[in-house]
Design a protein around this motif. Structure first.
Motif, PDB file in Angstrom:
ATOM      1  N   MET A   1      20.930  18.869 -98.598  1.00 35.24           N
ATOM      2  CA  MET A   1      20.319  17.573 -98.809  1.00 35.24           C
ATOM      3  C   MET A   1      21.306  16.453 -98.461  1.00 35.24           C
ATOM      4  SD  MET A   1      17.455  16.446 -99.838  1.00 35.24           S
ATOM      5  CE  MET A   1      16.538  15.367-100.810  1.00 35.24           C
ATOM      6  N   THR A   2      22.553  16.563 -98.890  1.00 37.41           N
ATOM      7  CA  THR A   2      23.551  15.524 -98.624  1.00 37.41           C
ATOM      8  C   THR A   2      23.844  15.427 -97.138  1.00 37.41           C
ATOM      9  OG1 THR A   2      24.543  15.964-100.777  1.00 37.41           O
ATOM     10  CG2 THR A   2      25.862  14.729 -99.209  1.00 37.41           C
ATOM     11  N   LEU A   3      23.905  16.544 -96.458  1.00 38.11           N
ATOM     12  CA  LEU A   3      24.182  16.552 -95.027  1.00 38.11           C
ATOM     13  C   LEU A   3      23.058  15.864 -94.268  1.00 38.11           C
ATOM     14  CD1 LEU A   3      25.966  17.466 -92.688  1.00 38.11           C
ATOM     15  CD2 LEU A   3      24.666  19.599 -92.645  1.00 38.11           C
ATOM     16  N   ARG A   4      21.839  16.098 -94.642  1.00 37.20           N
ATOM     17  CA  ARG A   4      20.687  15.498 -93.978  1.00 37.20           C
ATOM     18  C   ARG A   4      20.689  13.973 -94.152  1.00 37.20           C
ATOM     19  NH1 ARG A   4      15.365  18.367 -95.680  1.00 37.20           N
ATOM     20  NH2 ARG A   4      16.251  20.178 -94.644  1.00 37.20           N
ATOM     21  N   GLU A   5      21.090  13.486 -95.292  1.00 41.06           N
ATOM     22  CA  GLU A   5      21.111  12.048 -95.567  1.00 41.06           C
ATOM     23  C   GLU A   5      22.239  11.348 -94.800  1.00 41.06           C
ATOM     24  OE1 GLU A   5      21.571  11.846 -99.753  1.00 41.06           O
ATOM     25  OE2 GLU A   5      19.503  12.404-100.169  1.00 41.06           O
ATOM     26  N   ASN A   6      23.353  12.017 -94.612  1.00 41.89           N
ATOM     27  CA  ASN A   6      24.522  11.405 -93.977  1.00 41.89           C
ATOM     28  C   ASN A   6      24.713  11.823 -92.515  1.00 41.89           C
ATOM     29  OD1 ASN A   6      25.306  10.078 -96.331  1.00 41.89           O
ATOM     30  ND2 ASN A   6      26.225  11.960 -97.111  1.00 41.89           N
ATOM     31  N   LEU A   7      23.797  12.571 -91.954  1.00 41.78           N
ATOM     32  CA  LEU A   7      23.951  13.085 -90.597  1.00 41.78           C
ATOM     33  C   LEU A   7      24.105  11.963 -89.573  1.00 41.78           C
ATOM     34  CD1 LEU A   7      24.099  15.577 -88.853  1.00 41.78           C
ATOM     35  CD2 LEU A   7      21.613  15.480 -88.608  1.00 41.78           C
ATOM     36  N   ARG A   8      23.322  10.915 -89.685  1.00 41.89           N
ATOM     37  CA  ARG A   8      23.412   9.805 -88.737  1.00 41.89           C
ATOM     38  C   ARG A   8      24.795   9.147 -88.792  1.00 41.89           C
ATOM     39  NH1 ARG A   8      19.283   4.841 -87.718  1.00 41.89           N
ATOM     40  NH2 ARG A   8      20.727   3.621 -86.455  1.00 41.89           N
ATOM     41  N   GLY A   9      25.325   8.904 -89.965  1.00 42.04           N
ATOM     42  CA  GLY A   9      26.653   8.318 -90.121  1.00 42.04           C
ATOM     43  C   GLY A   9      27.748   9.224 -89.588  1.00 42.04           C
ATOM     44  N   ILE A  10      27.596  10.532 -89.812  1.00 43.64           N
ATOM     45  CA  ILE A  10      28.579  11.492 -89.323  1.00 43.64           C
ATOM     46  C   ILE A  10      28.586  11.514 -87.802  1.00 43.64           C
ATOM     47  CG2 ILE A  10      29.120  13.958 -89.201  1.00 43.64           C
ATOM     48  CD1 ILE A  10      28.070  14.166 -92.117  1.00 43.64           C
ATOM     49  N   VAL A  11      27.421  11.501 -87.188  1.00 44.17           N
ATOM     50  CA  VAL A  11      27.327  11.523 -85.726  1.00 44.17           C
ATOM     51  C   VAL A  11      27.907  10.246 -85.137  1.00 44.17           C
ATOM     52  CG1 VAL A  11      25.704  11.494 -83.788  1.00 44.17           C
ATOM     53  CG2 VAL A  11      25.390  13.133 -85.649  1.00 44.17           C
TER      54      VAL A  11
END
Length: 111
Positions: free
Chosen positions: A1-11
């Motif tokens: 869940m946390t990865l899905r929420e922050n994926l755009r910022g990580i990319v």
């Protein structure tokens, strides 16, 4: 869940860091181009500038001078750093170093 929420910022962060790393790497590669040709030239010291890190004390690395040298061939003005004091108007021998990437650098020769 946390990865899905922050994926755009990580990319986006990864892309920005990657672009910065490529830009810095390109600058380093450009400056470290190998010397492909060396030519000995003569010239006359046209100007002298004290380029020491701390000109009032000389404690941080010693004295360093920036010389404006007018070459005897075609009379172009080139700038060369050196630690040896030379008088304006004196004749000097310099070395032109032609790098693989097309840039020329100059070095004063000890006489």
């Amino acid at each position: 869940m946390t990865l899905r929420e922050n994926l755009r910022g990580i990319v986006i962060t990864s892309l920005v860091v990657g672009v910065c790393a490529v830009a810095i790497g390109a600058l380093i590669a450009r400056q470290s181009s190998p010397i492909v040709d060396v030519e000995r030239l003569t010239g006359t010291v046209a100007s002298v500038l004290d380029a020491s890190p701390a000109p009032d004390t000389g404690l941080t690395g010693g004295f360093r001078y920036l010389y404006g040298i007018r070459l005897d061939e075609n009379s172009p003005l080139v700038f060369v750093y050196d630690a040896v004091p030379r008088a304006a108007g004196s004749g000097v021998s310099i070395e032109r170093q032609h790098h693989e990437n097309g840039i020329d650098t100059f070095r004063l020769l000890g006489e």
